[in-house]
Design a protein around this motif. Structure first.
Motif, PDB file in Angstrom:
ATOM      1  N   ASN A 127     -40.965 -20.441  24.561  1.00  0.00           N
ATOM      2  CA  ASN A 127     -40.435 -19.866  25.784  1.00  0.00           C
ATOM      3  C   ASN A 127     -40.459 -18.337  25.748  1.00  0.00           C
ATOM      4  N   GLU A 128     -40.306 -17.780  24.540  1.00  0.00           N
ATOM      5  CA  GLU A 128     -40.325 -16.331  24.404  1.00  0.00           C
ATOM      6  C   GLU A 128     -40.920 -15.950  23.058  1.00  0.00           C
ATOM      7  N   LEU A 129     -41.784 -14.959  23.082  1.00  0.00           N
ATOM      8  CA  LEU A 129     -42.393 -14.391  21.885  1.00  0.00           C
ATOM      9  C   LEU A 129     -41.917 -12.951  21.787  1.00  0.00           C
ATOM     10  N   VAL A 130     -41.343 -12.597  20.639  1.00  0.00           N
ATOM     11  CA  VAL A 130     -40.857 -11.234  20.421  1.00  0.00           C
ATOM     12  C   VAL A 130     -41.634 -10.642  19.255  1.00  0.00           C
ATOM     13  N   MET A 131     -42.080  -9.406  19.438  1.00  0.00           N
ATOM     14  CA  MET A 131     -42.737  -8.672  18.374  1.00  0.00           C
ATOM     15  C   MET A 131     -41.953  -7.380  18.168  1.00  0.00           C
ATOM     16  N   LEU A 132     -41.623  -7.105  16.920  1.00  0.00           N
ATOM     17  CA  LEU A 132     -40.937  -5.860  16.559  1.00  0.00           C
ATOM     18  C   LEU A 132     -41.789  -5.111  15.545  1.00  0.00           C
ATOM     19  N   VAL A 133     -41.937  -3.812  15.755  1.00  0.00           N
ATOM     20  CA  VAL A 133     -42.661  -2.957  14.817  1.00  0.00           C
ATOM     21  C   VAL A 133     -41.792  -1.731  14.572  1.00  0.00           C
ATOM     22  N   GLY A 134     -41.492  -1.479  13.312  1.00  0.00           N
ATOM     23  CA  GLY A 134     -40.716  -0.296  12.958  1.00  0.00           C
ATOM     24  C   GLY A 134     -41.389   0.408  11.809  1.00  0.00           C
ATOM     25  N   GLY A 135     -41.711   1.646  12.024  1.00  0.00           N
ATOM     26  CA  GLY A 135     -42.390   2.400  10.982  1.00  0.00           C
ATOM     27  C   GLY A 135     -41.766   3.757  10.772  1.00  0.00           C
ATOM     28  N   SER A 136     -42.317   4.459   9.819  1.00  0.00           N
ATOM     29  CA  SER A 136     -41.774   5.775   9.486  1.00  0.00           C
ATOM     30  C   SER A 136     -41.911   6.766  10.632  1.00  0.00           C
TER      31      SER A 136
END
Length: 174
Positions: A127-136
Motif C-alpha cells: 500500500n505504501e513504499l517509503v525510501m529514506l536516504v541520509g548522508g553526510s
C-alpha cells in the motif's frame, strides 16, 4: 448553549484525530518540514496520476508505465541537499515509521544510509513504499502510495532520476 458548543467541539476534535490516524505515519514527518524553504518538496496528487491514464501509448514501455501509474494514489518527496543534518533527519524520519512498516532493504556505507520499507494492506498488497536516504551531506524521504507492484515499479525506477530509486531493482517483496 454551552452543552451544544461542547458537543460540537468534541465531534470536531474526534474527526480531526480520526483523520490524523488514517494518514500515513511518514506524512507527519513531511508536514513537519514541508514549509521549511531549505527543503525541496515534491507532491504528486491522485488527480495528476489519473491524468496519466488519459494518454494513448503504443510503446510497450509506455503501456507498462501507464498501467503502474494508474494504480498510484500519491507521491511525496522531501529532500535537503548540502546539509550536515542528513543522518539526524534520517533517524528522525525512521522514528516516525512504526511497526506497520516492514523493512525490505538497507544499504549502509561510510557516507550514507538508505532504507526501503513497505506497508501492506489487508490483502497483502503493498500500500505504501517509503525510501529514506541520509548522508553526510544530503537527506531524502520519499513516500509512494497506491497499489504497488515492486517488479513494475523497479522497471520504471530505472528511468527516473531520483537518488536511491535505482536501488529498487535489487528489492523483491518477501
Amino acid at each position: 448553549m454551552k452543552r451544544s458548543l461542547f458537543l460540537i467541539m468534541t465531534v470536531l476534535l474526534s474527526c480531526q484525530l480520526f483523520a490524523q490516524q488514517g494518514s500515513s505515519q511518514i506524512e507527519r514527518f513531511f508536514q513537519r518540514y514541508e514549509n521549511d524553504r531549505s527543503f525541496t518538496v515534491v507532491t504528486i496528487t491522485p488527480k495528476m496520476f489519473s491524468m496519466f491514464g488519459k494518454f494513448d501509448a503504443n510503446d510497450p514501455d509506455a503501456k507498462t508505465f501507464m498501467r503502474v501509474v494508474q494504480k498510484l494514489k500519491g507521491l511525496r518527496i522531501l529532500s535537503k541537499e548540502t546539509t550536515k543534518d542528513g543522518p539526524r533527519l534520517y533517524r528522525e524520519a525512521a522514528a516516525f515509521l512504526g511497526n506497520d512498516f516492514e523493512e525490505l532493504m538497507t544499504i549502509r556505507d561510510k557516507d550514507s544510509d538508505l532504507k526501503f520499507l513497505v506497508k501492506e494492506n489487508a490483502k497483502g498488497n503493498i500500500n505504501e513504499l517509503v525510501m529514506l536516504v541520509g548522508g553526510s551531506s544530503q537527506f531524502l524521504a520519499m513516500s509512494l502510495v497506491g497499489d504497488i507492484d515492486l517488479n513494475e515499479i523497479s522497471k520504471i525506477a530505472a528511468n527516473i532520476d531520483i537518488q536511491g530509486m535505482d536501488n529498487l531493482k535489487n528489492v523483491r517483496k518477501k
